[in-house]
Design a protein around this motif. Structure first.
Motif, PDB file in Angstrom:
ATOM      1  N   SER A 101       0.937  -1.285  -0.109  1.00 62.15           N
ATOM      2  CA  SER A 101       0.149  -0.076  -0.094  1.00 62.15           C
ATOM      3  C   SER A 101       0.793   1.247   0.328  1.00 62.15           C
ATOM      4  N   PHE A 102       2.174   1.001   0.547  1.00 59.49           N
ATOM      5  CA  PHE A 102       2.983   2.353   0.742  1.00 59.49           C
ATOM      6  C   PHE A 102       4.393   1.708   0.661  1.00 59.49           C
ATOM      7  N   PRO A 103       5.203   2.502  -0.252  1.00 54.82           N
ATOM      8  CA  PRO A 103       6.585   2.125  -0.880  1.00 54.82           C
ATOM      9  C   PRO A 103       7.504   1.858   0.554  1.00 54.82           C
ATOM     10  N   PRO A 104       8.201   0.954   0.758  1.00 54.25           N
ATOM     11  CA  PRO A 104       9.045   0.725   1.886  1.00 54.25           C
ATOM     12  C   PRO A 104      10.113   1.673   1.835  1.00 54.25           C
ATOM     13  N   GLN A 105      10.696   2.083   0.634  1.00 53.76           N
ATOM     14  CA  GLN A 105      11.942   2.996   0.776  1.00 53.76           C
ATOM     15  C   GLN A 105      11.355   4.498   1.108  1.00 53.76           C
ATOM     16  N   LEU A 106      10.057   4.851   0.936  1.00 53.36           N
ATOM     17  CA  LEU A 106       9.595   6.181   1.187  1.00 53.36           C
ATOM     18  C   LEU A 106       9.152   6.311   2.741  1.00 53.36           C
ATOM     19  N   ALA A 107       8.807   5.196   3.188  1.00 53.18           N
ATOM     20  CA  ALA A 107       8.340   5.191   4.473  1.00 53.18           C
ATOM     21  C   ALA A 107       9.749   4.942   5.299  1.00 53.18           C
ATOM     22  N   GLY A 108      10.718   4.517   4.984  1.00 50.94           N
ATOM     23  CA  GLY A 108      12.211   4.403   5.510  1.00 50.94           C
ATOM     24  C   GLY A 108      12.809   5.945   5.586  1.00 50.94           C
ATOM     25  N   VAL A 109      12.594   6.592   4.494  1.00 48.21           N
ATOM     26  CA  VAL A 109      13.294   8.048   4.453  1.00 48.21           C
ATOM     27  C   VAL A 109      12.558   9.029   5.248  1.00 48.21           C
ATOM     28  N   LEU A 110      11.131   8.877   5.054  1.00 48.09           N
ATOM     29  CA  LEU A 110      10.293   9.792   6.014  1.00 48.09           C
ATOM     30  C   LEU A 110      10.700   9.633   7.453  1.00 48.09           C
ATOM     31  N   MET A 111      10.809   8.310   7.871  1.00 49.65           N
ATOM     32  CA  MET A 111      11.167   8.154   9.281  1.00 49.65           C
ATOM     33  C   MET A 111      12.446   8.566   9.714  1.00 49.65           C
ATOM     34  N   ALA A 112      13.239   8.328   8.483  1.00 52.42           N
ATOM     35  CA  ALA A 112      14.663   8.768   9.132  1.00 52.42           C
ATOM     36  C   ALA A 112      14.712  10.390   9.176  1.00 52.42           C
ATOM     37  N   LEU A 113      13.626  11.114   8.457  1.00 47.98           N
ATOM     38  CA  LEU A 113      13.773  12.612   8.594  1.00 47.98           C
ATOM     39  C   LEU A 113      13.126  12.902  10.079  1.00 47.98           C
ATOM     40  N   VAL A 114      12.106  12.349  10.403  1.00 52.42           N
ATOM     41  CA  VAL A 114      11.724  12.155  11.849  1.00 52.42           C
ATOM     42  C   VAL A 114      12.695  12.014  12.820  1.00 52.42           C
ATOM     43  N   GLY A 115      13.498  11.032  12.466  1.00 46.24           N
ATOM     44  CA  GLY A 115      14.413  10.553  13.635  1.00 46.24           C
ATOM     45  C   GLY A 115      15.281  11.508  13.736  1.00 46.24           C
ATOM     46  N   MET A 116      15.714  12.212  12.683  1.00 44.76           N
ATOM     47  CA  MET A 116      16.948  13.235  12.627  1.00 44.76           C
ATOM     48  C   MET A 116      16.353  14.492  13.483  1.00 44.76           C
ATOM     49  N   CYS A 117      15.255  14.779  13.146  1.00 45.45           N
ATOM     50  CA  CYS A 117      14.485  16.145  13.880  1.00 45.45           C
ATOM     51  C   CYS A 117      14.291  15.825  15.361  1.00 45.45           C
ATOM     52  N   VAL A 118      13.629  14.704  15.821  1.00 45.31           N
ATOM     53  CA  VAL A 118      13.450  14.511  17.037  1.00 45.31           C
ATOM     54  C   VAL A 118      14.757  14.109  17.886  1.00 45.31           C
ATOM     55  N   GLY A 119      15.841  13.422  17.281  1.00 44.99           N
ATOM     56  CA  GLY A 119      16.860  13.071  17.921  1.00 44.99           C
ATOM     57  C   GLY A 119      17.783  14.600  18.236  1.00 44.99           C
ATOM     58  N   SER A 120      17.723  15.352  17.236  1.00 46.69           N
ATOM     59  CA  SER A 120      18.336  16.560  17.278  1.00 46.69           C
ATOM     60  C   SER A 120      17.894  17.520  18.148  1.00 46.69           C
ATOM     61  N   LEU A 121      16.432  17.699  18.050  1.00 49.26           N
ATOM     62  CA  LEU A 121      15.746  18.893  18.811  1.00 49.26           C
ATOM     63  C   LEU A 121      15.266  18.312  20.024  1.00 49.26           C
ATOM     64  N   GLY A 122      14.892  17.098  20.193  1.00 55.53           N
ATOM     65  CA  GLY A 122      14.332  16.510  21.361  1.00 55.53           C
ATOM     66  C   GLY A 122      15.075  17.147  22.739  1.00 55.53           C
ATOM     67  N   PRO A 123      16.499  16.778  22.716  1.00 51.23           N
ATOM     68  CA  PRO A 123      16.991  17.056  23.982  1.00 51.23           C
ATOM     69  C   PRO A 123      17.244  18.553  24.497  1.00 51.23           C
ATOM     70  N   GLN A 124      17.284  19.282  23.260  1.00 50.22           N
ATOM     71  CA  GLN A 124      17.416  20.939  23.647  1.00 50.22           C
ATOM     72  C   GLN A 124      15.897  21.068  24.014  1.00 50.22           C
ATOM     73  N   ALA A 125      14.918  20.671  23.371  1.00 53.92           N
ATOM     74  CA  ALA A 125      13.328  20.947  23.968  1.00 53.92           C
ATOM     75  C   ALA A 125      13.277  20.672  25.082  1.00 53.92           C
ATOM     76  N   VAL A 126      13.662  19.677  25.738  1.00 55.28           N
ATOM     77  CA  VAL A 126      13.634  18.787  26.990  1.00 55.28           C
ATOM     78  C   VAL A 126      14.472  19.854  27.918  1.00 55.28           C
ATOM     79  N   LYS A 127      15.766  20.329  27.704  1.00 56.25           N
ATOM     80  CA  LYS A 127      16.573  21.251  28.426  1.00 56.25           C
ATOM     81  C   LYS A 127      15.792  22.478  28.655  1.00 56.25           C
ATOM     82  N   ASN A 128      15.119  23.042  27.617  1.00 59.01           N
ATOM     83  CA  ASN A 128      14.608  24.422  27.795  1.00 59.01           C
ATOM     84  C   ASN A 128      13.271  24.360  28.540  1.00 59.01           C
ATOM     85  N   LEU A 129      12.551  23.319  28.350  1.00 61.14           N
ATOM     86  CA  LEU A 129      11.573  23.102  29.301  1.00 61.14           C
ATOM     87  C   LEU A 129      11.824  22.726  30.744  1.00 61.14           C
TER      88      LEU A 129
END
Length: 487
Positions: free
Chosen positions: A442-470
């Motif tokens: 129903s949905f191409p595996p490689q597109l699912a993979g690259v979209l989740m990689a983008l999510v991972g990069m954003c969450v992993g990079s910004l998450g700790p800083q957001a927690v620190k600010n909070l």
């Protein structure tokens, strides 16, 4: 006679490659030709690396069956990859004077990301090199009228490529690519003119393709078709960017101008010239309609070799198999060298950090030999898999695992090591999940993979800083900024 001439041509390319090997004195000479290649050689070696067995045998077969829409991945995605590399990546990477693309991951994210991305890149080459070895087996089998089996042809082909890649590295690859591209372009161009005349004129071949709607490029306006079309387009377009063979060509350039312009020119030439094998197979539908229809059902990769062997004079057969071997050997030599250099520089060096340059050069050569044996065994075991599928499958792993950390590292200052790790893990896991379950239909595996990689990069990079600010906002300390600074 034809087989004899082909073997003679192989021996000439081996001799040229061994002559070029005399320039190799250091690991930098072996891996990136000592950064001495002029623009014209960067163009020919990028074009040659891309123009492989899938371009001559795989793409035309897909085109005749499904039109331009079915070949969006290669040549359109693959050629666009080189253009993107030249415009957006080559300049930044060239200034860093690295030996491998994995060196970048170490510089930007640290040792663990370097090792994981190196393994992803090395793994991706298995399918691509195997496709070239498979095609060599097919060529020797056809030329010997079955006397040489396909597996034996694969072994002979592997040895012929190893003969110069093992000693000359990037210098031998670049020099032989230059010669082989002259043979490839002139040979296929003459064949196209001859086939067009046999079919009653190029206009009749184009008219047949148009009547069968082969020029339809865009997908049907349905979500499923659009999303799979897009996923196919980005597989090689973005998945090939974090590849050592592309990086080697950029870093082998003698200056930044050649490094940035070479891949762009090579990519444009590749897209345009990939239409020549498509034209040849379409002309086969007119020249030998019944035979072509039968081959398209059973083994579409044999349409072009059969057309040449059965319907063209001897000189055209020599030109075709010279061009085909040039395409295969130029791609295979490059793709044997790239993972071997990556393994030694980015994985083996962890265990032998203080070995001298001479020992490292010897280790690279041993690795080329071992990787060649592994690839040949894998190709023999994968018999029956279409060449086009082998190549496209090779790039999905680098797309979901290595592209996002590379692009984010170069263009997003806030990208962190944790972000890279999240991107790799989420990208690979979601890709494998979609591949292994009905969700992939129903949905191409490689597109699912690259979209989740983008999510991972954003969450992993910004998450700790957001927690620190909070956390900081809940523990506000009274006082002026000046007083805070004193504290």
């Amino acid at each position: 006679m034809l087989l004899t001439l082909v073997i003679f041509y192989l021996l000439i390319t081996i001799a040229i490659g061994l002559w070029a090997a005399k320039r190799v004195k250091t690991t930098a000479d072996f891996a990136i030709a000592g950064r001495h290649l002029p623009l014209v050689m960067i163009v020919t070696t990028t074009f040659a690396t891309w123009f492989g067995s899938e371009t001559v045998l795989g793409i035309p077969a897909k085109f005749v069956n499904g039109g331009l829409n079915s070949v969006v991945e290669d040549p359109f995605g693959a050629g666009t990859c080189l253009i993107i590399v030249g415009l957006l990546f080559a300049g930044k990477l060239y200034k860093m004077t690295l030996l491998t693309i994995s060196d970048y991951y170490r510089e930007r994210y640290g040792r663990s990301v370097e090792v994981v991305c190196s393994l992803i890149i090395i793994l991706s080459y298995l399918g691509w090199v195997s496709a070239q070895i498979t095609a060599l087996g097919l060529v020797f089998n056809l030329l010997s009228a079955g006397a040489i089996s396909v597996p034996m042809g694969m072994i002979i082909g592997t040895i012929s490529i190893l003969a110069y890649t093992l000693f000359g590295g990037m210098w031998s690859v670049a020099v032989t690519d230059f010669i082989q591209m002259i043979v490839l372009v002139s040979g296929l161009f003459i064949l196209a003119v001859f086939a067009g005349n046999q079919a009653g004129g190029a206009d009749k071949v184009i008219a047949l393709a148009a009547s069968r709607e082969m020029f339809n490029f865009l997908p049907e306006p349905k979500f499923h078709d659009i999303v799979f079309f897009f996923a196919a387009a980005i597989t090689m377009m973005l998945g090939s960017i974090p590849q050592q063979d592309v990086f080697q060509r950029v870093m082998s350039a003698k200056d930044i101008s050649a490094a940035t312009r070479g891949p762009v020119i090579g990519g444009v030439c590749y897209i345009l010239f990939a239409f020549v094998p498509m034209f040849l197979v379409t002309s086969a539908l007119i020249i030998m309609p019944e035979q072509t229809a039968a081959l398209l059902r059973d083994d579409p990769q044999k349409v072009l070799p059969t057309l040449v062997l059965e319907k063209m004079p001897f000189i055209m057969q020599v030109l075709f198999f010279g061009a085909l071997l040039s395409a295969i050997k130029s791609t295979a030599s490059a793709t044997l060298l790239a993972p071997s250099v990556t393994f030694v520089e980015n994985i083996w060096r962890q265990f032998r950090p203080h070995q001298g340059d001479r020992k490292e050069l010897l280790t690279m050569r041993i690795t080329v030999l071992v990787f060649s044996a592994c690839v040949c065994a894998y190709a023999i075991a994968s018999q029956g898999t279409p060449i086009y599928e082998m190549v496209s499958g090779a790039y999905q792993v680098t797309l979901v695992g290595a592209f996002v950390p590379l692009a984010a590292g170069l263009y997003w200052k806030r990208a962190t090591t944790q972000g890279a790790v999240f991107a790799i893990v989420l990208g690979l896991l979601s890709w494998l999940l979609f591949l292994a379950t009905p969700a992939g239909k129903s949905f191409p595996p490689q597109l699912a993979g690259v979209l989740m990689a983008l999510v991972g990069m954003c969450v992993g990079s910004l998450g700790p800083q957001a927690v620190k600010n909070l956390h900081g906002s809940h523990h506000h300390v009274p006082g002026t900024p000046a007083e805070h600074a004193k504290r």
